[in-house]
Design an enzyme around this catalytic site. Structure first.
Site, PDB file in Angstrom:
ATOM      1  CG  PHE A 182      -1.761  -1.332   1.199  1.00 45.21           C
ATOM      2  CD1 PHE A 182      -2.810  -1.380   0.449  1.00 45.21           C
ATOM      3  CD2 PHE A 182      -1.447  -2.285   2.053  1.00 45.21           C
ATOM      4  CE1 PHE A 182      -3.850  -2.406   0.296  1.00 45.21           C
ATOM      5  CE2 PHE A 182      -2.131  -3.536   2.343  1.00 45.21           C
ATOM      6  CZ  PHE A 182      -3.248  -3.628   1.418  1.00 45.21           C
ATOM      7  CG  LEU A 183       4.798   1.572  -1.739  1.00 48.36           C
ATOM      8  CD1 LEU A 183       5.410   2.624  -2.700  1.00 48.36           C
ATOM      9  CD2 LEU A 183       6.204   0.615  -1.713  1.00 48.36           C
ATOM     10  CG  LEU A 219     -12.512  14.562   1.044  1.00 46.92           C
ATOM     11  CD1 LEU A 219     -13.222  15.105   2.088  1.00 46.92           C
ATOM     12  CD2 LEU A 219     -13.307  13.974  -0.111  1.00 46.92           C
ATOM     13  CB  CYS A 265      -1.110   2.840  -8.577  1.00 46.49           C
ATOM     14  SG  CYS A 265       0.423   2.419  -8.243  1.00 46.49           S
ATOM     15  CE  LYS A 307       2.718  10.459  -4.692  1.00 46.22           C
ATOM     16  NZ  LYS A 307       2.110   9.561  -3.737  1.00 46.22           N
ATOM     17  NE  ARG A 322       4.879   4.606 -13.387  1.00 46.72           N
ATOM     18  CZ  ARG A 322       4.679   3.774 -12.625  1.00 46.72           C
ATOM     19  NH1 ARG A 322       4.287   2.198 -13.091  1.00 46.72           N
ATOM     20  NH2 ARG A 322       4.975   3.863 -11.304  1.00 46.72           N
TER      21      ARG A 322
HETATM   22  C1  UGA Z   1      -1.507   5.149  -4.540  1.00 46.64           C
HETATM   23  C2  UGA Z   1      -2.100   4.605  -3.178  1.00 46.64           C
HETATM   24  O1  UGA Z   1      -2.385   5.970  -2.615  1.00 46.64           O
HETATM   25  C3  UGA Z   1      -1.130   3.605  -2.468  1.00 46.64           C
HETATM   26  O2  UGA Z   1      -1.832   3.457  -1.193  1.00 46.64           O
HETATM   27  C4  UGA Z   1      -1.011   2.334  -3.203  1.00 46.64           C
HETATM   28  O3  UGA Z   1      -0.077   1.566  -2.580  1.00 46.64           O
HETATM   29  C5  UGA Z   1      -0.502   2.887  -4.746  1.00 46.64           C
HETATM   30  O4  UGA Z   1      -1.456   3.748  -5.246  1.00 46.64           O
HETATM   31  C6  UGA Z   1      -0.452   1.750  -5.549  1.00 46.64           C
HETATM   32  O5  UGA Z   1      -1.116   0.985  -5.807  1.00 46.64           O
HETATM   33  O6  UGA Z   1       0.898   1.280  -5.631  1.00 46.64           O
HETATM   34  P1  UGA Z   1       0.230   6.621  -5.434  1.00 46.64           P
HETATM   35  O7  UGA Z   1      -0.090   6.067  -6.970  1.00 46.64           O
HETATM   36  O8  UGA Z   1       1.737   7.005  -5.060  1.00 46.64           O
HETATM   37  O9  UGA Z   1      -0.489   5.714  -4.317  1.00 46.64           O
HETATM   38  O10 UGA Z   1      -0.440   8.212  -5.421  1.00 46.64           O
HETATM   39  P2  UGA Z   1      -1.435   8.762  -4.317  1.00 46.64           P
HETATM   40  O11 UGA Z   1      -0.874   9.659  -3.286  1.00 46.64           O
HETATM   41  O12 UGA Z   1      -2.588   7.973  -3.971  1.00 46.64           O
HETATM   42  O13 UGA Z   1      -2.160  10.019  -5.503  1.00 46.64           O
HETATM   43  C7  UGA Z   1      -2.554   9.448  -6.753  1.00 46.64           C
HETATM   44  C8  UGA Z   1      -3.160  10.794  -7.521  1.00 46.64           C
HETATM   45  O14 UGA Z   1      -3.986  11.532  -6.731  1.00 46.64           O
HETATM   46  C9  UGA Z   1      -1.995  11.723  -7.846  1.00 46.64           C
HETATM   47  O15 UGA Z   1      -2.269  12.284  -8.905  1.00 46.64           O
HETATM   48  C10 UGA Z   1      -2.520  12.943  -6.572  1.00 46.64           C
HETATM   49  O16 UGA Z   1      -2.319  14.181  -6.915  1.00 46.64           O
HETATM   50  C11 UGA Z   1      -4.098  12.636  -6.582  1.00 46.64           C
HETATM   51  N1  UGA Z   1      -4.793  13.246  -5.591  1.00 46.64           N
HETATM   52  C12 UGA Z   1      -4.592  12.710  -4.361  1.00 46.64           C
HETATM   53  C13 UGA Z   1      -5.924  14.238  -5.814  1.00 46.64           C
HETATM   54  O17 UGA Z   1      -6.030  14.725  -6.896  1.00 46.64           O
HETATM   55  N2  UGA Z   1      -6.580  14.627  -4.724  1.00 46.64           N
HETATM   56  C14 UGA Z   1      -6.250  14.073  -3.395  1.00 46.64           C
HETATM   57  O18 UGA Z   1      -6.861  14.550  -2.263  1.00 46.64           O
HETATM   58  C15 UGA Z   1      -5.375  13.272  -3.399  1.00 46.64           C
END
Ligand code: UGA
Length: 446
Positions: A160-161, A261, A271, A334, A341
């Protein structure tokens, strides 16, 4: 004696997992089929940007000065088979070209190659995100191919990282989930994770399908949360409401919570987008597609954000991008990552470029990856340089560096003071005070 660990596939997940296992005190051998990657890791260098990972590698990679020597890398399957008691499979499962389903060929190839060298008792632990049902199939494959036969067991242990927090999330996870077929696998994994378990991390034992589903369910929930707030942003824009205030207010209800949110240009990365699509595809195969049709809407809301950002930018430059300079701040999906990607920022930059805009991109860490993916965009060495001569500035990835920008200094280099905040992270009042037209997604205009 402590079990010896191997990690197969040394991308974001595997490289971090290998270093973390060494930090927890185990002897670790990492394998990748890419000799370039292995050579780099063997020198304690990380092929991507992940805060804290390089330091952790340097602390443990054998042969480096002052290291514990507990971590080594190889391209040899035989060595892996001989060395390991527990083999973690960490290869990626990207979206299939032209389909929603995920591509299992790397996992299948890794397990097949590994099986052939398992001459002694071993636990194979899958960490990759896979369609439900894969573990049972891979267990059969191992039983068929491994010379050690019944002495080889499979467990599924989803990861879940988060990128940008990979080291912290691996060393101090908020939960450990294991799907096992018997007590032996569970016992061995309790030993491997004794450190975090001792710190109080919940250890959830499940069967294979449940463990596989936990991962896709978690990512689907996160994606749904983001698309929910982005849907509210659409309504706020139509009704002249403020989605940031709305998120703050509903977040005080601890059943809802404040996290995930943040409205804006939506989610991207390697992911969430591909995981919700693969989940829909798998549910379809299982005859449960109705259960997940809402994820189609989650995906559409998310993709609409990108198109909406392009519209806002077009409006700001007077209705057409032809010949107009556009500054894009951010390229990664992010902050604190160099991963581009399925990045909303680059997707928006690419769309504007294709519509005739002259787009200049700046990102603190993602420039090389962005250039490789979109070589036709222009790139600048700093935020200020990217903004020079721009008719509109788009803030698309919320790096800390962009919050530190001085609105007056940026005003001095642009052609027009139009800023659109696609991440709802900048200080609107400060920019407006410096004479900027400041627009943000889901917030009132003035
Ligand atoms: C995500 C999950 O959060 C991890 O728990 C999981 O292990 C991982 O995928 C995976 O499957 O390997 P990650 O892809 O690193 O992690 O990124 P997130 O922090 O979840 O952000 C994902 C996207 O959502 C980013 O583009 C971020 O900018 C966006 N986001 C996030 C929003 O637009 N709003 C938010 O409130 C939060």
């Amino acid at each position: 004696m402590a079990p010896r660990i191997t990690v197969i596939g040394t991308g974001y997940l595997g490289a971090t997992h290998a270093a973390a296992m060494a930090e927890l005190g185990f002897e670790v051998l990492g394998l990748d089929v890419d000799p370039g990657k292995i050579e780099m890791l063997g020198r304690g260098r990380v092929p991507m940007y992940e805060p804290g990972l390089e330091e952790l590698l340097q602390k443990h990679v054998a042969g480096l000065e002052g290291s514990t020597g507990r971590l080594r890398f190889t391209t040899s399957w035989e060595e892996v088979g001989e060395f390991g008691d527990v083999h973690f499979v960490c290869v990626n499962t990207p979206q299939k070209h032209g389909e929603y389903a995920c591509d299992m060929s790397y996992v299948d190839a890794a397990v097949t190659s590994l099986a052939a060298v398992l001459h002694r008792p071993a636990l194979v632990v899958g960490k990759s995100t896979v369609p439900v049902g894969s573990a049972a199939r891979l267990a059969r494959l191992l039983a068929e191919l491994a010379p050690a036969g019944d002495d080889v067991e499979l467990a599924w242990n989803p990861e879940f990282l988060r990128e940008g927090f990979a080291v912290q999330d691996t060393l101090h996870p908020d939960r450990i989930v294991v799907g096992v077929a018997g007590e032996h696998g569970e016992k061995l994994l309790r030993e491997v994770y004794a450190g975090p378990i001792g710190e109080g991390t919940p250890f959830v034992v499940a069967d294979y399908p449940t463990a596989e589903l936990v991962k896709t369910a978690a990512n689907s929930f996160l994606a749904t949360k983001i698309s929910f707030i982005n849907a509210m942003a659409e309504v706020c824009e139509a009704a002249d409401g403020d989605v940031v205030k709305l998120a703050e207010a509903i977040g005080h209800d601890d059943r809802i919570g404040k996290k995930f949110l943040r409205a804006g240009v939506g989610f991207g990365g390697g992911c969430l987008p591909k995981d919700i699509r693969a989940f829909m595809a798998r549910a379809g195969e299982l005859g449960a597609d109705q259960a997940l049709t809402f994820l189609r809407e989650v995906d559409s809301i998310n993709m609409r954000r990108r198109a909406h950002m392009v519209e806002l930018a077009r409006e700001a430059v007077g209705g057409s991008f032809l010949g107009q300079r556009v500054a894009v701040l951010g390229a990664t999906f992010k902050p604190d990552s160099d991963d581009v990607r399925d990045s909303p920022a680059l997707n928006v930059a690419g769309q504007i470029h294709l519509q005739g805009g002259q787009v200049t991109v700046y990102d603190p860490k993602g420039m090389d990856n962005a250039r490789r993916l979109f070589p036709t965009l222009a790139y600048a060495p700093s935020a200020l340089e990217a903004c020079r001569g721009a008719r509109v500035v788009l803030h698309l990835t919320e790096w800390g560096e962009f919050r530190e920008l001085d609105p007056a200094a940026v005003a001095a280099v642009v052609a027009d003071r139009h800023l659109i905040d696609g991440r709802n992270a900048l200080d609107a009042a400060a920019w407006r005070d410096a004479g900027w037209t400041f627009r943000a997604m889901g917030r009132p205009r003035a």
